[in-house]
Design a protein around this motif. Sequence first.
Motif, PDB file in Angstrom:
ATOM      1  N   GLY A 132       0.794  -1.223   0.000  1.00 52.26           N
ATOM      2  CA  GLY A 132       0.000   0.000   0.000  1.00 52.26           C
ATOM      3  C   GLY A 132       0.822   1.266   0.000  1.00 52.26           C
ATOM      4  N   ILE A 133       2.113   1.155  -0.274  1.00 49.25           N
ATOM      5  CA  ILE A 133       2.994   2.324  -0.217  1.00 49.25           C
ATOM      6  C   ILE A 133       2.697   3.300  -1.341  1.00 49.25           C
ATOM      7  CG2 ILE A 133       5.410   3.059  -0.480  1.00 49.25           C
ATOM      8  CD1 ILE A 133       6.121   0.427   1.053  1.00 49.25           C
ATOM      9  N   THR A 134       2.539   2.793  -2.554  1.00 53.31           N
ATOM     10  CA  THR A 134       2.329   3.694  -3.688  1.00 53.31           C
ATOM     11  C   THR A 134       1.027   4.476  -3.587  1.00 53.31           C
ATOM     12  OG1 THR A 134       3.761   2.453  -5.179  1.00 53.31           O
ATOM     13  CG2 THR A 134       2.048   3.812  -6.191  1.00 53.31           C
ATOM     14  N   PRO A 135      -0.133   3.846  -3.340  1.00 53.98           N
ATOM     15  CA  PRO A 135      -1.340   4.664  -3.222  1.00 53.98           C
ATOM     16  C   PRO A 135      -1.270   5.684  -2.094  1.00 53.98           C
ATOM     17  CG  PRO A 135      -1.830   2.337  -2.834  1.00 53.98           C
ATOM     18  CD  PRO A 135      -0.435   2.412  -3.315  1.00 53.98           C
ATOM     19  N   ALA A 136      -0.630   5.322  -0.988  1.00 49.98           N
ATOM     20  CA  ALA A 136      -0.499   6.275   0.117  1.00 49.98           C
ATOM     21  C   ALA A 136       0.385   7.449  -0.281  1.00 49.98           C
ATOM     22  CB  ALA A 136       0.065   5.571   1.349  1.00 49.98           C
ATOM     23  N   ALA A 137       1.494   7.175  -0.965  1.00 49.43           N
ATOM     24  CA  ALA A 137       2.400   8.243  -1.398  1.00 49.43           C
ATOM     25  C   ALA A 137       1.744   9.122  -2.452  1.00 49.43           C
ATOM     26  CB  ALA A 137       3.694   7.641  -1.942  1.00 49.43           C
ATOM     27  N   VAL A 138       1.012   8.512  -3.378  1.00 48.68           N
ATOM     28  CA  VAL A 138       0.307   9.278  -4.408  1.00 48.68           C
ATOM     29  C   VAL A 138      -0.763  10.161  -3.783  1.00 48.68           C
ATOM     30  CG1 VAL A 138      -1.272   9.055  -6.370  1.00 48.68           C
ATOM     31  CG2 VAL A 138       0.820   7.692  -6.291  1.00 48.68           C
ATOM     32  N   GLU A 139      -1.452   9.639  -2.784  1.00 49.51           N
ATOM     33  CA  GLU A 139      -2.469  10.432  -2.073  1.00 49.51           C
ATOM     34  C   GLU A 139      -1.849  11.676  -1.445  1.00 49.51           C
ATOM     35  OE1 GLU A 139      -5.690  11.933  -0.029  1.00 49.51           O
ATOM     36  OE2 GLU A 139      -5.774  10.320  -1.498  1.00 49.51           O
ATOM     37  N   VAL A 140      -0.704  11.516  -0.780  1.00 45.40           N
ATOM     38  CA  VAL A 140      -0.032  12.652  -0.133  1.00 45.40           C
ATOM     39  C   VAL A 140       0.453  13.660  -1.169  1.00 45.40           C
ATOM     40  CG1 VAL A 140       2.035  13.296   1.177  1.00 45.40           C
ATOM     41  CG2 VAL A 140       0.584  11.418   1.965  1.00 45.40           C
ATOM     42  N   ALA A 141       1.067  13.177  -2.246  1.00 46.16           N
ATOM     43  CA  ALA A 141       1.551  14.076  -3.297  1.00 46.16           C
ATOM     44  C   ALA A 141       0.395  14.819  -3.958  1.00 46.16           C
ATOM     45  CB  ALA A 141       2.340  13.290  -4.340  1.00 46.16           C
ATOM     46  N   SER A 142      -0.717  14.142  -4.153  1.00 47.81           N
ATOM     47  CA  SER A 142      -1.879  14.776  -4.780  1.00 47.81           C
ATOM     48  C   SER A 142      -2.463  15.865  -3.888  1.00 47.81           C
ATOM     49  CB  SER A 142      -2.950  13.715  -5.080  1.00 47.81           C
ATOM     50  OG  SER A 142      -2.462  12.726  -5.946  1.00 47.81           O
ATOM     51  N   THR A 143      -2.570  15.576  -2.592  1.00 43.27           N
ATOM     52  CA  THR A 143      -3.089  16.586  -1.660  1.00 43.27           C
ATOM     53  C   THR A 143      -2.213  17.823  -1.673  1.00 43.27           C
ATOM     54  OG1 THR A 143      -4.068  14.882  -0.252  1.00 43.27           O
ATOM     55  CG2 THR A 143      -3.648  17.027   0.761  1.00 43.27           C
ATOM     56  N   TRP A 144      -0.895  17.624  -1.657  1.00 40.59           N
ATOM     57  CA  TRP A 144       0.028  18.762  -1.743  1.00 40.59           C
ATOM     58  C   TRP A 144      -0.188  19.539  -3.044  1.00 40.59           C
ATOM     59  CZ3 TRP A 144       3.605  19.908  -5.465  1.00 40.59           C
ATOM     60  CH2 TRP A 144       4.448  20.990  -5.201  1.00 40.59           C
ATOM     61  N   ALA A 145      -0.312  18.829  -4.166  1.00 42.00           N
ATOM     62  CA  ALA A 145      -0.475  19.482  -5.467  1.00 42.00           C
ATOM     63  C   ALA A 145      -1.741  20.325  -5.508  1.00 42.00           C
ATOM     64  CB  ALA A 145      -0.485  18.436  -6.583  1.00 42.00           C
ATOM     65  N   PHE A 146      -2.836  19.796  -4.981  1.00 47.06           N
ATOM     66  CA  PHE A 146      -4.074  20.571  -4.970  1.00 47.06           C
ATOM     67  C   PHE A 146      -3.951  21.787  -4.049  1.00 47.06           C
ATOM     68  CE2 PHE A 146      -6.170  16.311  -6.026  1.00 47.06           C
ATOM     69  CZ  PHE A 146      -6.153  16.572  -7.391  1.00 47.06           C
ATOM     70  N   ASP A 147      -3.238  21.636  -2.953  1.00 48.51           N
ATOM     71  CA  ASP A 147      -3.054  22.750  -2.024  1.00 48.51           C
ATOM     72  C   ASP A 147      -2.278  23.909  -2.655  1.00 48.51           C
ATOM     73  OD1 ASP A 147      -4.460  21.480  -0.022  1.00 48.51           O
ATOM     74  OD2 ASP A 147      -2.682  20.825   1.088  1.00 48.51           O
ATOM     75  N   VAL A 148      -1.342  23.606  -3.571  1.00 52.86           N
ATOM     76  CA  VAL A 148      -0.545  24.681  -4.173  1.00 52.86           C
ATOM     77  C   VAL A 148      -1.151  25.205  -5.470  1.00 52.86           C
ATOM     78  CG1 VAL A 148       1.583  23.847  -3.105  1.00 52.86           C
ATOM     79  CG2 VAL A 148       1.026  23.148  -5.470  1.00 52.86           C
ATOM     80  N   GLY A 149      -2.292  24.671  -5.891  1.00 56.55           N
ATOM     81  CA  GLY A 149      -2.981  25.267  -7.024  1.00 56.55           C
ATOM     82  C   GLY A 149      -3.231  24.399  -8.233  1.00 56.55           C
ATOM     83  N   TYR A 150      -2.778  23.142  -8.212  1.00 54.18           N
ATOM     84  CA  TYR A 150      -3.135  22.263  -9.326  1.00 54.18           C
ATOM     85  C   TYR A 150      -4.632  21.979  -9.286  1.00 54.18           C
ATOM     86  CZ  TYR A 150       1.716  21.255 -10.570  1.00 54.18           C
ATOM     87  OH  TYR A 150       3.011  21.365 -10.995  1.00 54.18           O
ATOM     88  N   HIS A 151      -5.230  21.865 -10.452  1.00 57.65           N
ATOM     89  CA  HIS A 151      -6.674  21.611 -10.535  1.00 57.65           C
ATOM     90  C   HIS A 151      -6.988  20.168 -10.912  1.00 57.65           C
ATOM     91  CE1 HIS A 151     -10.917  22.044 -11.415  1.00 57.65           C
ATOM     92  NE2 HIS A 151     -10.705  21.523 -12.616  1.00 57.65           N
ATOM     93  N   ARG A 152      -6.219  19.604 -11.849  1.00 55.24           N
ATOM     94  CA  ARG A 152      -6.487  18.253 -12.338  1.00 55.24           C
ATOM     95  C   ARG A 152      -5.185  17.471 -12.416  1.00 55.24           C
ATOM     96  NH1 ARG A 152      -9.740  15.113 -16.190  1.00 55.24           N
ATOM     97  NH2 ARG A 152      -8.340  13.869 -17.488  1.00 55.24           N
ATOM     98  N   LEU A 153      -5.181  16.290 -11.829  1.00 57.25           N
ATOM     99  CA  LEU A 153      -4.078  15.351 -11.958  1.00 57.25           C
ATOM    100  C   LEU A 153      -4.595  14.136 -12.713  1.00 57.25           C
ATOM    101  CD1 LEU A 153      -2.570  15.441  -8.345  1.00 57.25           C
ATOM    102  CD2 LEU A 153      -1.827  16.752 -10.338  1.00 57.25           C
ATOM    103  N   GLN A 154      -3.813  13.689 -13.694  1.00 62.83           N
ATOM    104  CA  GLN A 154      -4.250  12.558 -14.489  1.00 62.83           C
ATOM    105  C   GLN A 154      -3.098  11.573 -14.639  1.00 62.83           C
ATOM    106  OE1 GLN A 154      -5.452  14.868 -17.840  1.00 62.83           O
ATOM    107  NE2 GLN A 154      -3.384  15.043 -18.683  1.00 62.83           N
TER     108      GLN A 154
END
Length: 199
Positions: A132-154
Amino acid sequence: MAGSSAWHHHGVPRLSRPELDLVALAATPQPDLDVPVVGARLRPWDVGDAPAVRQVYADPAVRHWHCRTLDTDAEARELIERWRSAWPGNRIEWAVVDADDDLLGRVAIKTTDPDGVADLGYWTVPRARGRGITPAAVEVASTWAFDVGYHRLQLAHSTQNSASCRAATKAGFHAEATLRESVLHADGWHDMHQHARFA
């Protein structure tokens, strides 16, 4: 003219204000991000990671799905230098490491539109798979990205890569489409599943 937009893209005035400010982001250091649910963290790459990265790219699964290989530590160092120097221009690259700073995986965000659209990529070292390391790491990176202004990650993965599909789904990336024969692998053209997540 009153009310006109001051924002420009390639010198042409815009009618909308981008949410993502890469110039402001460039004035800050690339962050370390904790992934507490699996006892890991995301940190910038270091050239000392080269031997571990070379070993990862020798793994048959990584070579197959990422269509890349590294023959020497020098090639791995060169790749890491490119990852490090990209912050935060067109891409953001993190090493996923454990409490002892041993490599577990990689998460990357590649900006495709300056308004806040990016492609996300990842891999996991063989010994860390299935935890479960990858989904957890992707979740954290995505939350950071949305916090700094990204709108869509694909992200996109081969329709034959069920492990990547599970990781994407667990990280909250919903399947959107099948892109037919869109990526060339060593064994030919692959259909790709596209997933996305929004701020």
